[in-house]
Write a protein that holds these residues in place. Structure first.
Motif, PDB file in Angstrom:
ATOM      1  N   ARG A 315       0.816  -1.230   0.000  1.00 24.48           N
ATOM      2  CA  ARG A 315       0.000   0.000   0.000  1.00 24.48           C
ATOM      3  C   ARG A 315       0.846   1.275   0.000  1.00 24.48           C
ATOM      4  O   ARG A 315       0.440   2.268  -0.626  1.00 24.48           O
ATOM      5  CB  ARG A 315      -0.966  -0.034   1.191  1.00 24.48           C
ATOM      6  CG  ARG A 315      -1.964  -1.184   1.122  1.00 24.48           C
ATOM      7  CD  ARG A 315      -2.731  -1.350   2.412  1.00 24.48           C
ATOM      8  NE  ARG A 315      -1.853  -1.641   3.539  1.00 24.48           N
ATOM      9  CZ  ARG A 315      -2.214  -1.602   4.795  1.00 24.48           C
ATOM     10  NH1 ARG A 315      -3.447  -1.259   5.115  1.00 24.48           N
ATOM     11  NH2 ARG A 315      -1.358  -1.904   5.757  1.00 24.48           N
ATOM     12  N   LEU A 318       0.987   2.691  -3.258  1.00 25.60           N
ATOM     13  CA  LEU A 318      -0.220   3.366  -3.756  1.00 25.60           C
ATOM     14  C   LEU A 318      -0.194   4.814  -3.285  1.00 25.60           C
ATOM     15  O   LEU A 318      -0.436   5.739  -4.045  1.00 25.60           O
ATOM     16  CB  LEU A 318      -1.490   2.704  -3.196  1.00 25.60           C
ATOM     17  CG  LEU A 318      -1.886   1.329  -3.682  1.00 25.60           C
ATOM     18  CD1 LEU A 318      -3.194   0.912  -3.026  1.00 25.60           C
ATOM     19  CD2 LEU A 318      -2.067   1.323  -5.189  1.00 25.60           C
ATOM     20  N   CYS A 338       1.425   5.996   3.508  1.00 29.27           N
ATOM     21  CA  CYS A 338       0.205   5.178   3.643  1.00 29.27           C
ATOM     22  C   CYS A 338      -0.178   5.122   5.115  1.00 29.27           C
ATOM     23  O   CYS A 338       0.646   4.827   5.972  1.00 29.27           O
ATOM     24  CB  CYS A 338       0.481   3.766   3.137  1.00 29.27           C
ATOM     25  SG  CYS A 338      -0.781   2.594   3.639  1.00 29.27           S
ATOM     26  N   ILE A 339      -1.454   5.417   5.392  1.00 32.91           N
ATOM     27  CA  ILE A 339      -1.881   5.465   6.793  1.00 32.91           C
ATOM     28  C   ILE A 339      -2.607   4.193   7.222  1.00 32.91           C
ATOM     29  O   ILE A 339      -3.200   4.139   8.294  1.00 32.91           O
ATOM     30  CB  ILE A 339      -2.763   6.707   7.048  1.00 32.91           C
ATOM     31  CG1 ILE A 339      -3.968   6.703   6.109  1.00 32.91           C
ATOM     32  CG2 ILE A 339      -1.951   7.988   6.879  1.00 32.91           C
ATOM     33  CD1 ILE A 339      -5.009   7.746   6.431  1.00 32.91           C
ATOM     34  N   ALA A 340      -2.564   3.178   6.361  1.00 31.40           N
ATOM     35  CA  ALA A 340      -3.139   1.860   6.693  1.00 31.40           C
ATOM     36  C   ALA A 340      -4.626   1.918   6.988  1.00 31.40           C
ATOM     37  O   ALA A 340      -5.141   1.145   7.787  1.00 31.40           O
ATOM     38  CB  ALA A 340      -2.380   1.218   7.874  1.00 31.40           C
ATOM     39  N   CYS A 341      -5.328   2.831   6.311  1.00 28.98           N
ATOM     40  CA  CYS A 341      -6.769   2.981   6.574  1.00 28.98           C
ATOM     41  C   CYS A 341      -7.595   1.959   5.805  1.00 28.98           C
ATOM     42  O   CYS A 341      -8.726   1.657   6.191  1.00 28.98           O
ATOM     43  CB  CYS A 341      -7.211   4.384   6.185  1.00 28.98           C
ATOM     44  SG  CYS A 341      -7.037   4.715   4.403  1.00 28.98           S
ATOM     45  N   ASN A 342      -7.071   1.456   4.712  1.00 28.79           N
ATOM     46  CA  ASN A 342      -7.754   0.503   3.806  1.00 28.79           C
ATOM     47  C   ASN A 342      -8.980   1.071   3.109  1.00 28.79           C
ATOM     48  O   ASN A 342      -9.656   0.366   2.360  1.00 28.79           O
ATOM     49  CB  ASN A 342      -8.198  -0.782   4.552  1.00 28.79           C
ATOM     50  CG  ASN A 342      -7.027  -1.632   4.937  1.00 28.79           C
ATOM     51  OD1 ASN A 342      -5.929  -1.435   4.437  1.00 28.79           O
ATOM     52  ND2 ASN A 342      -7.233  -2.568   5.827  1.00 28.79           N
ATOM     53  N   GLN A 343      -9.290   2.329   3.356  1.00 32.65           N
ATOM     54  CA  GLN A 343     -10.574   2.861   2.906  1.00 32.65           C
ATOM     55  C   GLN A 343     -10.738   2.944   1.394  1.00 32.65           C
ATOM     56  O   GLN A 343     -11.848   2.806   0.897  1.00 32.65           O
ATOM     57  CB  GLN A 343     -10.791   4.254   3.505  1.00 32.65           C
ATOM     58  CG  GLN A 343     -11.372   4.203   4.898  1.00 32.65           C
ATOM     59  CD  GLN A 343     -11.512   5.584   5.482  1.00 32.65           C
ATOM     60  OE1 GLN A 343     -10.763   5.980   6.351  1.00 32.65           O
ATOM     61  NE2 GLN A 343     -12.463   6.339   5.012  1.00 32.65           N
ATOM     62  N   ALA A 344      -9.648   3.229   0.687  1.00 28.67           N
ATOM     63  CA  ALA A 344      -9.804   3.360  -0.763  1.00 28.67           C
ATOM     64  C   ALA A 344      -9.124   2.228  -1.521  1.00 28.67           C
ATOM     65  O   ALA A 344      -9.333   2.083  -2.718  1.00 28.67           O
ATOM     66  CB  ALA A 344      -9.239   4.695  -1.242  1.00 28.67           C
ATOM     67  N   CYS A 345      -8.323   1.416  -0.824  1.00 27.85           N
ATOM     68  CA  CYS A 345      -7.684   0.299  -1.539  1.00 27.85           C
ATOM     69  C   CYS A 345      -8.473  -0.983  -1.274  1.00 27.85           C
ATOM     70  O   CYS A 345      -9.347  -1.352  -2.045  1.00 27.85           O
ATOM     71  CB  CYS A 345      -6.204   0.189  -1.167  1.00 27.85           C
ATOM     72  SG  CYS A 345      -5.846   0.155   0.584  1.00 27.85           S
ATOM     73  N   CYS A 357      -6.555   5.394  -3.514  1.00 31.89           N
ATOM     74  CA  CYS A 357      -5.869   5.600  -2.237  1.00 31.89           C
ATOM     75  C   CYS A 357      -6.432   6.848  -1.580  1.00 31.89           C
ATOM     76  O   CYS A 357      -6.585   7.879  -2.245  1.00 31.89           O
ATOM     77  CB  CYS A 357      -4.363   5.757  -2.484  1.00 31.89           C
ATOM     78  SG  CYS A 357      -3.479   6.231  -0.991  1.00 31.89           S
ATOM     79  N   LEU A 358      -6.727   6.742  -0.311  1.00 29.80           N
ATOM     80  CA  LEU A 358      -7.305   7.890   0.402  1.00 29.80           C
ATOM     81  C   LEU A 358      -6.392   9.106   0.327  1.00 29.80           C
ATOM     82  O   LEU A 358      -6.846  10.216   0.055  1.00 29.80           O
ATOM     83  CB  LEU A 358      -7.581   7.507   1.858  1.00 29.80           C
ATOM     84  CG  LEU A 358      -8.198   8.569   2.759  1.00 29.80           C
ATOM     85  CD1 LEU A 358      -9.203   7.947   3.720  1.00 29.80           C
ATOM     86  CD2 LEU A 358      -7.158   9.333   3.564  1.00 29.80           C
ATOM     87  N   VAL A 359      -5.106   8.902   0.527  1.00 30.97           N
ATOM     88  CA  VAL A 359      -4.199  10.053   0.546  1.00 30.97           C
ATOM     89  C   VAL A 359      -3.656  10.386  -0.841  1.00 30.97           C
ATOM     90  O   VAL A 359      -2.973  11.394  -1.008  1.00 30.97           O
ATOM     91  CB  VAL A 359      -3.026   9.857   1.551  1.00 30.97           C
ATOM     92  CG1 VAL A 359      -3.557   9.697   2.963  1.00 30.97           C
ATOM     93  CG2 VAL A 359      -2.126   8.688   1.157  1.00 30.97           C
TER      94      VAL A 359
HETATM   95 FE1  SF4 Z   1      -2.784   3.214   2.485  1.00 33.72          FE
HETATM   96 FE2  SF4 Z   1      -5.271   4.047   3.033  1.00 33.72          FE
HETATM   97 FE3  SF4 Z   1      -4.097   4.615   0.693  1.00 33.72          FE
HETATM   98 FE4  SF4 Z   1      -4.867   2.139   1.209  1.00 33.72          FE
HETATM   99  S1  SF4 Z   1      -6.194   3.912   1.018  1.00 33.72           S
HETATM  100  S2  SF4 Z   1      -2.944   2.761   0.329  1.00 33.72           S
HETATM  101  S3  SF4 Z   1      -4.397   1.998   3.360  1.00 33.72           S
HETATM  102  S4  SF4 Z   1      -3.498   5.311   2.712  1.00 33.72           S
END
Ligand code: SF4
Length: 666
Positions: A315, A318, A338-345, A357-359
């Motif tokens: 991630r 990404l 990557c903030i390990a949120c999983n929200q957009a991946c 990717c959220l960020v």
């Molecule tokens: Fe990381 Fe969140 Fe982006 Fe996935 S959506 S790559 S977890 S920051």
């Protein structure tokens, strides 16, 4: 300073220029028109960003083991030419890429393949609606042959290596584990027979590609499934793979059905490196560590300590395709972490959508969203330095506009400043650091502690204004809401309200979950340690609960059915489990009667009951803050984004996406 990361390393005959590998991820671009070409561009960008080696998302070696046409496949000769598009692009970018050979076994979706899933034993996975069919001996032989044939096709398509997917609870892992393999023939029973399928795959792939073609194996270092493969067996399996001719072992953690978080923000950075270290001590081929390593400096520490030979990040590539290149140049503060949120991946993938990717919402829109300089350079005001305003300001400035960012608080971040306080969400600090660095680099003028005023914006001759003024918390019509012990959620996050030891939260969405975490946080042992102690049965749940119990009692109240409805699919379960573990009570399908000094009176199935509370926190949603927008309408071109456009849960994903959109539209 990076040193070990930059030491070349051998995977068989392949020399990698550094020790950061981009791990396998399914991004779902195959769904899009020109999907494979997009995928090729996506990998090539990461290759030029410095990834030592890239591993593709899994390519199915047989149709029943794949995910239909939304995954890459490698079971037909005609796939060779499709895949060649990827290798050519990556090689043009001076990169190296391995194809992952994949068979999902009982995790394959019949809905996607039109075929019954297959497995060593006919045992249904808890995350699949279909029960698998048991493979017979002839089919097992055919499946092994399919892995070998897939490897040869990968070789013909120009890949630099293959990685055999043997972890995460997929087919090879299903053969190895006594939980999923209950056969009593030569492919099941004792450990040697359960291991046989994976070892035969490795041997047959090696024989098919010849001695010089690099073969990696992604093996499960820790299944995190009760009664599954033991550590002793895992290490034995690693030694057997080495003997079978595998060139490197990539260590996976957990199965998709595991109840223990493995990659979410709740997992501390590098929490599973110890697993790779154990494997490394058992073999002499390179060992690759993964899971929650999102900073190249951290990878350097791990490598320098000798825990592994390479670090795999997925991630983080990404979030920032240039993560390695920036780090190598010492520009660590410029990395979009990557903030390990999983929200957009992952959440997108599990929802059948294309990953982003959220960020970094450019992921999945690489070509369409490539930044181009503005045709006319304008003076643009961005009002509000929450995630939407920050991204808008960054993109506008990147395109050459003169940007002034207004923020009424004394610091940037908006609601990110709430999220980053929540236990397990400290990664949001990285997002703030990223924006701080980027806005400084781009020369964005930031006016903190400044409430933007319509007349002043007009007088200052801004050409356009982006309104990212966020939300105003909503106060529900409950009698007693004016009492002194009733406070709004933002006041709690901003430390402006005193909170007692018995708390009732009106609302049970994402914000209420975050608040509950914050209020019951009492870390005698970390969540990670607790999971470890539980999975190895060192302590039982009650003992863990006693260690983690908070002095504060929190009730979350909701009229509707669902708690945490704003949370993503792949993280919601773990968040709610943690809250329950910490004694937070969730009362749903209730009606509010009134708030009184002694607590909140609710009715459940028509019966009144008291939820005793010395503090009542209102976290019942919010409304968009549009006052400035209306004051400017007709006077200047205005753009409304983020919470100011549409209030909702703490939705940084939509906020950043809309900031990115408006930044490209002006
Ligand atoms: Fe990381 Fe969140 Fe982006 Fe996935 S959506 S790559 S977890 S920051």
């Amino acid at each position: 300073k990076l040193a070990t990361v930059l030491e070349p390393v051998q995977i068989g005959t392949l020399t990698l220029p550094n020790r950061i590998m981009m791990g396998s991820m399914h991004v779902g671009f195959e769904r899009l028109p020109d999907g494979v070409a997009r995928l090729a561009d996506f990998y090539a960008e990461r290759a030029s960003g410095g990834a030592g080696l890239i591993v593709t998302g899994g390519a199915a070696v047989l149709p029943e083991g794949g995910m239909g046409e939304v995954y890459c496949n490698v079971y037909l000769d005609e796939h060779i030419e499709q895949l060649r598009v990827i290798t050519e692009k990556v090689h043009q970018a001076q990169g190296r890429i391995a194809l992952q050979l994949f068979h999902a076994g009982r995790y394959a979706y019949k809905e996607a393949t039109g075929l019954d899933p297959v497995a060593p034993s006919p045992l249904q996975a808890p995350i699949n609606r279909s029960k698998p069919r048991e493979l017979d001996a002839a089919e097992i032989e055919q499946t092994i042959a399919a892995f070998a044939a897939g490897a040869v096709r990968a070789q013909k398509a120009g890949f630099d290596a293959v990685e055999i997917m043997g972890s995460e609870g997929y087919l090879i892992n299903q053969f190895l584990s006594p939980v999923t393999n209950q056969r009593q023939d030569e492919w099941g029973g004792d450990f040697a027979r359960r291991a046989r399928f994976g070892i035969e795959v490795a041997k047959r792939v090696r024989a098919a590609v010849g001695p010089d073609f690099p073969v990696m194996f992604r093996m499960s270092g820790l299944d995190l499934i009760p009664d599954s493969t033991t550590m002793e067996e895992t290490l034995q399996f690693a030694r057997m793979l080495e003997e079978a001719g595998v060139d490197a072992l990539n260590i996976g953690i957990g199965w998709h059905e595991s109840k223990v978080p493995t990659i979410s923000m709740l997992v501390p950075r590098g929490a599973y490196v110890w697993v790779a270290r154990q494997v490394k001590q058992a073999v002499s081929i390179p060992v690759i560590a993964s899971n929650r390593i999102n900073d190249v400096r951290h990878a350097e520490e791990i490598l320098r300590a000798g825990h592994c030979d390479l670090v795999s990040m997925a991630r983080p590539f990404l979030a920032d395709p240039q993560i390695v290149a920036k780090s190598v140049q010492g520009r660590f503060d410029e990395v979009n972490t990557c903030i390990a949120c999983n929200q957009a991946c992952l959440d997108h993938i599990f929802d059948g959508k294309v990953a982003s990717c959220l960020v970094n919402p450019q992921v999945g829109r690489e070509a369409e969203w490539a930044l181009v300089p503005a045709a006319v350079r304008k003076k643009v005001a961005v009002v509000g330095a929450g995630p939407a305003g920050l991204e808008a300001a960054r993109v506008l400035a990147e395109r050459g506009h003169q940007v002034v960012l207004f923020e009424k608080q004394e610091r940037i971040g908006g609601q990110l400043n709430y999220a980053r306080q929540v236990p397990g969400k400290a990664e949001f600090n990285e997002t703030l650091r990223y924006y701080r660095t980027q806005l400084a680099r781009l020369g964005v003028e930031i006016r903190l502690g400044t409430e933007a005023d319509a007349d002043a914006l007009v007088a200052e001759a801004f050409a356009e204004v982006v309104i990212a003024t966020g939300v105003v918390p909503r106060v529900p019509e409950i009698p007693g809401r004016e009492l002194g012990h009733v406070v709004m959620y933002d006041a709690v996050f901003e430390h402006k309200a005193k909170v007692g030891n018995r708390v009732a939260i009106v609302g049970a969405g994402g914000i209420a979950c975050d608040l509950s975490h914050l209020l019951v946080h009492h870390e005698v042992i970390s969540a990670q340690t607790a999971d470890y102690l539980l999975s190895y049965r060192i302590l039982d749940e009650q003992a863990i609960h006693r260690l983690q119990a908070s002095k504060r009692k929190v009730f979350m109240l909701r009229r509707g059915k669902h708690v945490g409805s704003g949370l993503g699919k792949t993280t919601r379960w773990a968040t709610l489990a943690q809250l329950k573990q910490k004694g937070v009570e969730m009362l749903t399908q209730i009606e509010y009667r009134r708030i009184a000094p002694e607590g909140v009176y609710i009715s459940v199935n028509g019966e009144e009951q008291l939820v005793p509370a010395d503090t009542v926190i209102i976290a019942a949603g919010a409304t968009p803050n549009q006052s400035l927008y209306h004051a400017l309408e007709g006077r200047l071109p205005v753009h409304l984004i983020g919470g100011a456009k549409e209030a909702g849960e703490l939705d940084a994903k939509r906020a950043i996406l809309e900031g990115a959109q408006v930044g490209r539209a002006i």
